[in-house]
Every structure is written in C-alpha cells, then in structure tokens.
Design a protein around this motif. Structure first.
Motif, PDB file in Angstrom:
ATOM      1  N   SER A  89       0.801  -1.228   0.000  1.00 64.73           N
ATOM      2  CA  SER A  89       0.000   0.000   0.000  1.00 64.73           C
ATOM      3  C   SER A  89       0.836   1.281   0.000  1.00 64.73           C
ATOM      4  CB  SER A  89      -0.915   0.011   1.232  1.00 64.73           C
ATOM      5  OG  SER A  89      -0.142  -0.077   2.419  1.00 64.73           O
ATOM      6  N   SER A 149       5.951   9.431  11.148  1.00 64.21           N
ATOM      7  CA  SER A 149       5.706   8.337  10.205  1.00 64.21           C
ATOM      8  C   SER A 149       6.165   6.996  10.779  1.00 64.21           C
ATOM      9  CB  SER A 149       6.437   8.614   8.885  1.00 64.21           C
ATOM     10  OG  SER A 149       5.951   9.792   8.279  1.00 64.21           O
ATOM     11  N   ASN A 196       3.631   5.911  13.467  1.00 65.62           N
ATOM     12  CA  ASN A 196       2.381   5.433  12.865  1.00 65.62           C
ATOM     13  C   ASN A 196       2.563   4.058  12.230  1.00 65.62           C
ATOM     14  OD1 ASN A 196       0.429   7.398  13.491  1.00 65.62           O
ATOM     15  ND2 ASN A 196       1.277   8.785  11.969  1.00 65.62           N
ATOM     16  N   ALA A 197       3.751   3.795  11.696  1.00 65.80           N
ATOM     17  CA  ALA A 197       4.024   2.468  11.152  1.00 65.80           C
ATOM     18  C   ALA A 197       4.033   1.431  12.271  1.00 65.80           C
ATOM     19  CB  ALA A 197       5.363   2.469  10.413  1.00 65.80           C
ATOM     20  N   ASP A 239       0.497   0.711  13.180  1.00 63.45           N
ATOM     21  CA  ASP A 239      -0.157  -0.182  12.212  1.00 63.45           C
ATOM     22  C   ASP A 239       0.228  -1.634  12.457  1.00 63.45           C
ATOM     23  OD1 ASP A 239      -1.392   1.937  10.979  1.00 63.45           O
ATOM     24  OD2 ASP A 239       0.137   2.162   9.417  1.00 63.45           O
ATOM     25  N   ASP A 254       3.905  -6.591   9.263  1.00 65.33           N
ATOM     26  CA  ASP A 254       3.257  -7.252   8.137  1.00 65.33           C
ATOM     27  C   ASP A 254       2.628  -8.570   8.587  1.00 65.33           C
ATOM     28  OD1 ASP A 254       3.207  -9.090   5.672  1.00 65.33           O
ATOM     29  OD2 ASP A 254       3.656  -7.137   4.777  1.00 65.33           O
ATOM     30  N   HIS A 301       2.172  -7.437  17.467  1.00 61.94           N
ATOM     31  CA  HIS A 301       1.616  -6.088  17.443  1.00 61.94           C
ATOM     32  C   HIS A 301       1.266  -5.734  18.883  1.00 61.94           C
ATOM     33  CE1 HIS A 301      -1.483  -3.086  15.543  1.00 61.94           C
ATOM     34  NE2 HIS A 301      -0.500  -2.492  16.191  1.00 61.94           N
ATOM     35  N   SER A 359      -5.315  -1.109  19.587  1.00 59.75           N
ATOM     36  CA  SER A 359      -5.725  -0.723  18.236  1.00 59.75           C
ATOM     37  C   SER A 359      -6.214   0.723  18.151  1.00 59.75           C
ATOM     38  CB  SER A 359      -6.814  -1.676  17.726  1.00 59.75           C
ATOM     39  OG  SER A 359      -7.928  -1.676  18.603  1.00 59.75           O
ATOM     40  N   LYS A 370      -3.350   6.458  19.242  1.00 59.69           N
ATOM     41  CA  LYS A 370      -3.010   7.451  18.222  1.00 59.69           C
ATOM     42  C   LYS A 370      -1.940   8.390  18.764  1.00 59.69           C
ATOM     43  CE  LYS A 370      -7.513   7.615  15.869  1.00 59.69           C
ATOM     44  NZ  LYS A 370      -8.050   6.426  16.574  1.00 59.69           N
TER      45      LYS A 370
END
Length: 364
Positions: free
Chosen positions: A212, A252, A255-256, A259, A262, A269, A273, A276
């Motif tokens: 993406s 950035s 934020n990665a 997320d 992969d 993770h 969820s 922020k």
C-alpha cells in the motif's frame, strides 16, 4: 615542674602515635580495589526485592564476568529473520573482539552450544575469519576463507545483514567490506549482491515492502517489533518504507509501529488498536518528545494499583526504533493528561529513555 614536663612529653608521644596510625589507615584504604558501580539502571534488575544483592550470588557473578563478556550477535530465528541476541562469550585473550564476534556467527562453530531456542548461525560451516582491517572512513575490511562461498542464494542478504549489524555494534565501525582469501569483492559470490562500496546499516535488515505504500512519497526506515521463541522474548529489526507526506519522519515511524508488522510475519503487534499520536513528535536538544492518546496505556486490570502503566514492549519498540537516528539521543514518551508514566514493575519514568537501556554499544 619535672612531672609536668614529663606529662607533656608523654602526651606528645601518644598523639604522634595516633596520628601515625590514622595516616597508615588512610593509605591502606587507598590501596584497596574500588568496587565498580552498576553500569546503568538495568544492573539492579538482578537484585532481590529489598534492593540488596545476595553476597554468594554477587561472588558467583563476579567469577562469571571475569571469564566471559556479553556480546550482541545477529542470528537467524526460526522464522528466517535476523535478530540480535546477547550471549555470554569467553573473554578474548587479545583485543580482537570484533573478530571473535564474527567467529561466533559460523554454523557448527563455537556458538553452537550457546544458541537460544530456534536460532541458528548464518555463516557457512568451516568459514574462517582470516583478518579484520579498519579503514580511516569507518569501514571494516573482513577477510574470510573460501568456505564462505558455500551458502544458498536465498541466504545471501541474511549473511550480509548479520555480519554488518554484528560489526556495527562497535562504535568505531560504520560498515564493512569483504575479501575472500585476501581478494577484494565487488559483489557477493553466490547471488551477486553489490558490495563494492561497502555495506552499512542504512542498507536495511529483514527488508519488507508493504503493497500500500507509494514509494515516491516514502522513505526506508527500520522498525523494531517484539517476537518470541519459547521463553525467549526479543526484538526484530525490520526495514520498510513509510509514508512521509503528511508529517515528519518520526511521526511516520510511530504510525508504522501503530499499524503493526506485516501479517506475513510472526512478529507481535503490541499497541492497542485505538492508540493514536496526540501530535507530531518534536526534537529538542537530542530528546524526542512523543505524545500518545490514553489508549496506549495498559488495561486497568493489568496496572499496578491505579498507576498509568505503559507496556514495556511498547516502550522498547518506540525507543529502539527512534534512537536509530543519530540526532535522537533519548525519547520522552508522554500520554495526554497524564503527569507520570510507570513501567510494568511500577517504576516511574522520571527522565527520557535512551537506547542504552536496551542495548549497549562498545568500543573496540
């Protein structure tokens, strides 16, 4: 009168003897060996709950430390990813610690009995480290024997990454060049990966490219995600492209991490969820301030009393990731409307966290 004189002389002699004893005592203290203080806060983790260390345990650790030294080696885990593992290696007789570190990357070599669960060495069986020669520009020229060429092409990048990251844990080493039996190599011998100008950490590790991401608006960064093999919990560095079009590079990167890794990997993770960033991270005098929403905090049932607790894995992921930038000396993690954060052991974060809390660099 004579008695008074004798008394004065006697007192003078007594005082002289006392002073002599004091000076001798002070001299003997100066000759005693000083006790080294802990290197950092992590040194107290081995103490008991009272903060006092058992004397027998201390003596045992002293004996161990005199014969061994902690060294960070980059090895391959059960999922085929290269990750750092800190192992106790024998104290080298010479100062060639970097050479020893590479020798412990050889399959069926001296590292075999020390390998953590699910991990394996990466250099081909029989590889010898023939010599290491540092250059003026921070490159380490590594000369290996011809056995080095006996690997599968799919392992070529993993071998390069493991060698490069193991060597660059030492402060004077920025990258590496390769020789085989004394012959300089412009490419790797099996799959032809270019290495002529040298390889460094900027070339990445465990490379992933999310579908993406728009590469025209992105930059490659290395993020740290937790993983586990049995009882062994560790962090895996992963290089991927992150979008930098709407915020600074630090935002950035965070934020990665939010997320998560992969889905093709088995990496964990660790963020809730809903977490922020409350604002864009800001860097001042080497300290990067990162403020999250309160969703980053652990579930209240897991907190120590009602203290606002941030997961140790979250903190380590953030600090390991952000301090790769040389401009970032420490990270100050904050949460909206929270004055003081605590770790999972109930200890407050009273000052910014440095990467040395989780991984140390060493001089050659």
């Amino acid at each position: 009168m004579r008695k008074r004189s004798l008394l004065i002389i006697s007192l003078a002699i007594t005082l002289a003897v006392m002073l002599t004893g004091c000076f001798q005592g002070g001299q003997s203290l100066n000759n005693e060996e000083e006790i080294d203080p802990p290197k950092d806060a992590e040194a107290v983790h081995h103490n008991d709950s009272t903060g006092e260390q058992n004397s027998d345990e201390g003596e045992e650790k002293a004996d161990i430390s005199s014969d061994t030294v902690e060294r960070q080696l980059y090895l391959m885990d059960a999922d085929g990813m290269i990750a750092p593992q800190t192992l106790e290696l024998p104290q080298p007789e010479s100062k060639e610690v970097a050479s020893q570190a590479l020798e412990y990357l050889v399959k069926d070599g001296p590292v075999t009995s020390l390998l953590p669960n699910g991990f394996q060495a990466v250099l081909p069986v029989g590889t010898e480290i023939l010599g290491l020669n540092p250059t003026d520009n921070g490159q380490m020229v590594v000369n290996v024997s011809d056995e080095f060429t006996n690997y599968q092409k799919e392992n070529e990048l993993k071998i390069l990454q493991a060698m490069t990251h193991t060597l660059t844990q030492f402060k004077q080493v920025d990258g590496m060049k390769l020789q085989i039996d004394g012959q300089p190599q412009d490419t790797m011998p099996v799959n032809g990966t270019p290495i002529g100008k040298g390889v460094s950490r900027t070339d990445g590790i465990n490379l992933l490219q999310p579908d993406s991401v728009d590469l025209m608006k992105s930059e490659p960064v290395t993020l740290y995600y937790p993983s586990v093999q049995g009882d062994n919990q560790y962090f895996v560095p992963v290089t991927q492209y992150v979008d930098v079009s709407d915020q600074n590079i630090y935002g950035s990167m965070i934020n990665a991490l939010l997320d998560g890794p992969d889905f093709k990997t088995n990496l964990q993770h660790v963020f809730n969820s809903q977490t922020k960033l409350a604002n864009n991270p800001s860097l001042r005098d080497g300290v990067l301030e990162v403020m999250f929403s309160q969703d980053v905090l652990q579930d209240s049932k897991k907190q120590d009393g009602n203290k606002p607790v941030i997961s140790d894995k979250v903190m380590e992921s953030v600090v390991r990731t952000l301090t790769q930038d040389e401009a970032v000396e420490a990270v100050e993690v904050k949460v909206e409307n929270i004055e003081t954060l605590f770790n999972e052991n109930g200890k407050p974060y009273n000052e910014p966290v440095t990467k040395q809390k989780f991984m140390e660099t060493e001089k050659l």
